[in-house]
Write an enzyme that holds these catalytic residues in place. Structure first.
Site: not given
Ligand code: GUN
Length: 280
Positions: A45, A89, A112
């Site tokens: 990311k 995350q 998110d």
């Molecule tokens: N863990 C798995 N997928 C995601 C996501 O799209 N965002 C976040 N913050 N954590 C995750």
């Protein structure tokens, strides 16, 4: 369905948008602990951000971090003008109340789309920030002109991150949606009815060829590390039955990241007032 190629195009669009905004855009990523898979996702990311001109601010905290320390960090990021979007995350270590942390993120920075404010707007049909994985999947389905109106869609998995928002987005496009999960009776029989299958389980070989209708569209959200390398939730032999299929890797994953970038630019537009954020 080539998610990688589509994601490249989206990233180009986003890069142009960021440049045309004429002001800095920043994404704070917060990683707690040393889960290797989460580390890989967060670094991808951050790299994608750099490539489109979004400044990544990385925060790596130890696995022992307490709830109050994490809340204090989110509070600081909420107030930091250089931080357009905040991404914590998941999953978080067990001493931390995940819902509490998600609720502490300012909704207008919640790229998110996990905060109940944003999740609720999606539920009620006026989406603000939509979770990146399901948003990316919808873009893939649009790109390949998959007809959703009246289609029978089966989502396997009921997480807040993928399954639930996915079901709502398909519903908004007038699909007839069924959500399956670990307690579903006779999963193969339900999946066999589907025109569109979204597998978001986290277990290899969950969807096998005998469960898929000839010509169905199959979206594979799984990223499972096995002795044979990276595999999805959908068995290889489904390729022969499905009309359209997302590969792993190169399907949903790249579009998840592309959607996160889109959401971050959207956050910048909300914060400048160019787009109205529904706060009252
Ligand atoms: N863990 C798995 N997928 C995601 C996501 O799209 N965002 C976040 N913050 N954590 C995750």
């Amino acid at each position: 369905m080539d998610g990688k190629a589509l994601a490249e195009r989206v990233r180009k669009d986003v890069a142009e948008e960021v440049a045309s905004l004429g002001r800095p855009v920043g994404l704070a990523t917060v990683l707690v602990g040393d889960d290797p898979a989460s580390g890989v996702y967060v670094r991808s990311k951050q790299k994608a951000c750099r490539e489109v001109g979004i400044e990544p601010f990385d925060h790596n905290l130890s696995s022992e971090t307490g709830q109050d320390d994490l809340l204090a960090l989110v509070e600081q990021l909420n107030g930091d003008e250089a931080v357009t979007g905040i991404l914590v995350q998941l999953p978080l270590p067990e001493q931390i109340d995940e819902d509490r942390i998600i609720r502490s993120i300012k909704p207008i920075k919640d790229v998110d789309g996990f905060h109940p404010f944003n999740a609720g707007h999606l539920l009620q049909g006026s989406p603000t920030f939509v979770a990146a994985t399901p948003a990316g999947i919808m873009e893939i389905l649009r790109e390949y002109k998959v007809d959703l109106k009246g289609a029978r869609a089966v989502v396997i998995g009921r997480s807040n991150i993928v399954g639930k928002p996915m079901a709502l987005l398909l519903l908004a496009e007038h699909a007839t949606v069924t959500i399956c999960h670990t307690r579903t009776r006779d999963l193969p029989a339900v999946v066999r009815e589907a025109d569109v299958v979204v597998a978001a389980v986290g277990h290899p070989q969950t969807v096998t060829a005998d469960m898929v209708r000839e010509g169905a569209t199959v979206v594979d959200v799984g990223i499972n590390r096995t002795d044979d390398g990276l595999v999805g939730d959908v068995a290889q032999d489904v390729r022969e039955k499905a009309g359209l299929l997302t590969p792993v890797p190169g399907g949903v994953g790249p579009m998840t990241i592309a959607s996160l970038l889109r959401n971050t630019v959207r956050a910048a537009r909300y914060q400048s007032g160019e787009l109205a954020f529904p706060l009252d």
